[in-house]
Design a protein around this motif. Structure first.
Motif, mmCIF file in Angstrom:
data_model
loop_
_atom_site.group_PDB
_atom_site.id
_atom_site.type_symbol
_atom_site.label_atom_id
_atom_site.label_comp_id
_atom_site.label_asym_id
_atom_site.label_seq_id
_atom_site.Cartn_x
_atom_site.Cartn_y
_atom_site.Cartn_z
ATOM 1 N N UNK A 98 -14.770 -46.751 -9.395
ATOM 2 C CA UNK A 98 -15.417 -46.876 -8.071
ATOM 3 C C UNK A 98 -16.332 -45.600 -7.714
ATOM 4 N N UNK A 99 -17.659 -45.627 -7.274
ATOM 5 C CA UNK A 99 -18.963 -44.097 -6.865
ATOM 6 C C UNK A 99 -18.131 -43.462 -5.813
ATOM 7 N N UNK A 100 -17.755 -42.088 -6.444
ATOM 8 C CA UNK A 100 -17.126 -41.058 -5.182
ATOM 9 C C UNK A 100 -18.569 -40.147 -5.386
ATOM 10 N N UNK A 101 -19.945 -40.184 -4.261
ATOM 11 C CA UNK A 101 -21.139 -38.933 -4.239
ATOM 12 C C UNK A 101 -20.885 -38.114 -3.227
ATOM 13 N N UNK A 102 -20.920 -37.264 -3.195
ATOM 14 C CA UNK A 102 -20.512 -35.889 -2.543
ATOM 15 C C UNK A 102 -21.611 -35.303 -2.452
ATOM 16 N N UNK A 103 -22.875 -35.131 -1.300
ATOM 17 C CA UNK A 103 -23.274 -34.665 -1.320
ATOM 18 C C UNK A 103 -23.273 -32.625 -0.288
ATOM 19 N N UNK A 104 -24.073 -32.319 -0.420
ATOM 20 C CA UNK A 104 -24.089 -30.497 -0.376
ATOM 21 C C UNK A 104 -25.306 -30.594 1.118
ATOM 22 N N UNK B 115 -19.064 -38.145 -9.127
ATOM 23 C CA UNK B 115 -17.820 -39.137 -10.599
ATOM 24 C C UNK B 115 -17.130 -40.101 -9.776
ATOM 25 N N UNK B 116 -17.283 -40.993 -11.355
ATOM 26 C CA UNK B 116 -16.665 -42.719 -11.066
ATOM 27 C C UNK B 116 -15.280 -42.768 -11.299
#
Length: 122
Positions: A116-122, A94-95
């Motif tokens: 701030x962008x947080x991206x969690x990859x699987x 999410x942002x």
């Protein structure tokens, strides 16, 4: 003028950790409640979700979805808010926005950071 500037977002694998920071600057008499909100991708019209909040005295509140994984803290001397995120999941993507209730000249105002962008990859 008051500014909230977030930092610390990025890309991380599931199970990883990130720490977000939010620094408040400008004419500030005092800061009451500070908090982190998030808005999931593809949902611009969706209301921002409260992730965690903290009072000036240190009392904290967390969304059920992050309890036990995220820790909110603040440094009142530096007017800075933190969010330590661990055991991150793809659904945490999410942002993330910083929010603060700031008193100036005797009146309280609500301020938001730019996100701030947080991206969690699987």
């Amino acid at each position: 003028q008051v500014q909230l500037v977030e930092s610390g977002g990025g890309l991380v694998q599931a199970g990883g950790s990130l720490t977000l920071s939010c620094a408040a600057s400008g004419r500030i008499d005092s800061i009451n409640v500070m908090g982190w909100y998030r808005q999931a991708p593809g949902a611009p019209g969706k209301q921002r979700e409260l992730v965690a909040s903290i009072t000036s005295g240190g009392s904290t509140n967390y969304a059920d979805s992050v309890k036990g994984r995220f820790t909110i803290s603040r440094d009142n001397a530096k007017n800075t808010l933190y969010l330590q995120m661990s055991s991150l999941k793809p659904e945490d993507t999410a942002v993330y926005y910083c929010n603060a209730n700031i008193y100036r000249y005797g009146l309280g105002y609500n301020y938001w950071g730019q996100g701030t962008q947080v991206t969690v990859s699987s």
